[in-house]
Design a protein around this motif. Structure first.
Motif, mmCIF file in Angstrom:
data_model
loop_
_atom_site.group_PDB
_atom_site.id
_atom_site.type_symbol
_atom_site.label_atom_id
_atom_site.label_comp_id
_atom_site.label_asym_id
_atom_site.label_seq_id
_atom_site.Cartn_x
_atom_site.Cartn_y
_atom_site.Cartn_z
ATOM 1 N N ASN A 8 -11.377 18.499 47.276
ATOM 2 C CA ASN A 8 -12.035 19.334 48.292
ATOM 3 C C ASN A 8 -11.387 19.202 49.665
ATOM 4 O O ASN A 8 -11.949 19.670 50.659
ATOM 5 C CB ASN A 8 -13.523 18.950 48.397
ATOM 6 C CG ASN A 8 -14.293 19.362 47.168
ATOM 7 O OD1 ASN A 8 -14.001 20.408 46.579
ATOM 8 N ND2 ASN A 8 -15.247 18.553 46.752
ATOM 9 N N PRO A 25 -22.458 22.006 53.620
ATOM 10 C CA PRO A 25 -22.365 21.905 55.078
ATOM 11 C C PRO A 25 -23.122 20.716 55.659
ATOM 12 O O PRO A 25 -22.787 20.232 56.740
ATOM 13 C CB PRO A 25 -22.967 23.223 55.572
ATOM 14 C CG PRO A 25 -23.056 24.113 54.379
ATOM 15 C CD PRO A 25 -23.045 23.261 53.165
ATOM 16 N N ILE A 50 -9.244 20.646 51.425
ATOM 17 C CA ILE A 50 -9.122 21.840 52.279
ATOM 18 C C ILE A 50 -10.457 22.197 52.948
ATOM 19 O O ILE A 50 -10.499 22.839 53.994
ATOM 20 C CB ILE A 50 -8.563 23.018 51.429
ATOM 21 C CG1 ILE A 50 -7.995 24.122 52.292
ATOM 22 C CG2 ILE A 50 -9.574 23.576 50.470
ATOM 23 C CD1 ILE A 50 -6.648 23.768 52.836
ATOM 24 N N LYS A 51 -11.557 21.733 52.343
ATOM 25 C CA LYS A 51 -12.889 22.094 52.862
ATOM 26 C C LYS A 51 -13.452 21.055 53.840
ATOM 27 O O LYS A 51 -14.552 21.202 54.349
ATOM 28 C CB LYS A 51 -13.879 22.229 51.703
ATOM 29 C CG LYS A 51 -13.474 23.240 50.633
ATOM 30 C CD LYS A 51 -14.509 23.215 49.521
ATOM 31 C CE LYS A 51 -14.131 24.125 48.375
ATOM 32 N NZ LYS A 51 -15.061 23.992 47.250
ATOM 33 N N LYS A 83 -9.787 14.908 57.193
ATOM 34 C CA LYS A 83 -8.455 15.234 56.659
ATOM 35 C C LYS A 83 -7.428 14.254 57.220
ATOM 36 O O LYS A 83 -6.584 13.735 56.487
ATOM 37 C CB LYS A 83 -8.048 16.653 57.073
ATOM 38 C CG LYS A 83 -8.741 17.743 56.280
ATOM 39 C CD LYS A 83 -8.178 19.068 56.735
ATOM 40 C CE LYS A 83 -8.862 20.222 56.055
ATOM 41 N NZ LYS A 83 -8.635 21.493 56.699
ATOM 42 N N SER A 134 -18.840 19.636 54.017
ATOM 43 C CA SER A 134 -17.698 20.470 53.623
ATOM 44 C C SER A 134 -18.165 21.921 53.611
ATOM 45 O O SER A 134 -19.352 22.183 53.799
ATOM 46 C CB SER A 134 -17.224 20.075 52.224
ATOM 47 O OG SER A 134 -18.214 20.414 51.276
ATOM 48 N N GLU A 135 -17.250 22.823 53.341
ATOM 49 C CA GLU A 135 -17.669 24.233 53.243
ATOM 50 C C GLU A 135 -18.734 24.393 52.164
ATOM 51 O O GLU A 135 -19.690 25.140 52.313
ATOM 52 C CB GLU A 135 -16.469 25.091 52.855
ATOM 53 C CG GLU A 135 -15.564 25.455 54.011
ATOM 54 C CD GLU A 135 -14.244 25.998 53.493
ATOM 55 O OE1 GLU A 135 -13.216 25.612 54.067
ATOM 56 O OE2 GLU A 135 -14.241 26.779 52.511
ATOM 57 N N THR A 136 -18.579 23.672 51.048
ATOM 58 C CA THR A 136 -19.550 23.801 49.948
ATOM 59 C C THR A 136 -20.883 23.141 50.307
ATOM 60 O O THR A 136 -21.949 23.655 49.977
ATOM 61 C CB THR A 136 -18.988 23.122 48.674
ATOM 62 O OG1 THR A 136 -17.627 23.482 48.541
ATOM 63 C CG2 THR A 136 -19.767 23.524 47.442
#
Ligand code: AHM
Ligand code: MG
Length: 336
Positions: free
Chosen positions: A216, A273, A218-219, A225, A269-271
């Motif tokens: 994950n 939040p 990228i998210k 990161k 993460s994007e998935t």
């Protein structure tokens, strides 16, 4: 002569109870009942491939996740066992939207409430990977004789009376704290007893393992990161690059990191939040154990155990492990 000096979980609980002259044994009974439920679940998990218990039950739980048969079994066994202890007046579990009040005559006066994830990481069961149970014990808040109030389940982690986990792995272990250090017990299947195997567990103050679902990447937020890149860089003075180890089962990942020295990360993460892990029955109990073993647990900026829960199934970003490692990710998050 060879010494066969075995301390069972029940022996240990009784010994510890003597440290509290005013204790009447209520709390010990809860721990005993959690141990019994753990043995039942362990037994079922060991027979998973044989007992027609594998696979989805076809139900969707309140988190929108498909429930596994063993999720339901573990939920029922722990609730039943806590009820029959007579010392617990209510429970909150991952599998139930609302708190469950025990209004039975023998339980309504129980001094404690319990928050529990009966089977964490259950998506791993079908492939024979370790799963776990996570629990927290708090004092009831409402007066005796009355049903427990939802506020009792939303106390901050600093109010925990005890917390623990059971790992159903190559062996079954129970690890718990009452705020006086952390002790681990391994289930001896031939005796049917948890035996003290890891007394006074201490987490290394630094480590060389990082555990995160890197797919994950990228998210993730920028700070996370950059921390992942930091873990992968070469620097002999700080033992980098670190080893990456991720099972996808919080209890198993944390247990390994507790023993070997490593950080577990589940950021927002994007998935997810808000993060994926649940503050009340996943993050707080593990945080209490981590702190009692000399480690640290944070949401990136705040101490997990000081966060006031707003709802039962609240999610939160989670970073737990050795103090130095958690402080390092906090630094990356601050300087994003
Ligand atoms: P669950 O309570 O539904 O089993 O989910 C929690 C589990 C944790 O044990 C684990 O750390 C995490 O979910 C893994 O999530 P992911 O598959 O996104 O890496
Ligand atoms: Mg869970």
């Amino acid at each position: 002569m060879k010494s066969y000096n075995i301390t069972t979980l029940d022996d240990f609980i009784i010994k510890r109870q003597k440290d509290y002259p005013t204790a009447k044994g209520e709390f010990s009974r809860i721990l005993h009942h959690i141990g019994t439920a753990a043995k039942m679940v362990s037994n079922k998990i060991n027979r998973a491939g044989l007992a027609d218990i594998l696979g989805a039950a076809g139900e969707i739980n309140i988190q929108g996740e498909s429930q596994q048969k063993l999720d339901i079994y573990a939920d029922e066994v722990f609730i039943g066992s806590l009820l029959s202890s007579g010392e617990c007046c209510g429970v909150a579990t991952e599998e139930n939207q609302n708190i469950i009040s025990f209004t039975h005559e023998f339980a309504i006066d129980g001094k404690y409430i319990v928050c529990i994830d009966p089977l964490d990481g259950s998506s791993n069961i079908d492939v024979n990977v370790s799963v776990g149970t996570i629990f927290s014990i708090y004092h009831r808040i409402s007066p005796k004789g009355k049903e427990p109030v939802s506020k009792a389940f939303l106390q901050s982690g600093t109010e925990q009376v005890a917390a623990g986990y059971i790992i159903y792995g190559s062996s079954t272990m129970m690890v718990y704290t009452t705020g006086k250090g952390v002790n681990g017990f391994t289930l001896d299947p031939s005796l049917g007893e948890f035996c003290l195997s890891h007394p006074e567990l201490v987490m290394p103050d630094d480590g060389t393992i990082y555990s995160i679902n890197e797919g994950n990447y990228i998210k993730f937020p920028e700070g996370v990161k950059r921390y992942i890149k930091y873990c992968q860089e070469r620097d002999v003075s700080t033992n980098r690059p670190y080893n990456s180890r991720y099972i996808g089962s919080l209890v198993s990942d944390f247990h390994r990191n507790l023993l070997k020295g490593g950080i577990f990360l589940y950021p927002e993460s994007e998935t997810y939040p808000e993060g994926k892990l649940r503050l009340v029955y996943e993050c707080n109990p593990i945080a209490f154990i981590a702190e009692q073993a000399g480690g640290k647990a944070s949401d990136g900026t705040r101490r997990i155990m000081e966060i006031e829960p707003e709802s039962l199934h609240q999610r939160i970003p989670y970073y737990v492990g050795p103090v130095k490692m958690v402080e390092k990710i906090e630094e990356f998050i601050r300087n994003k």
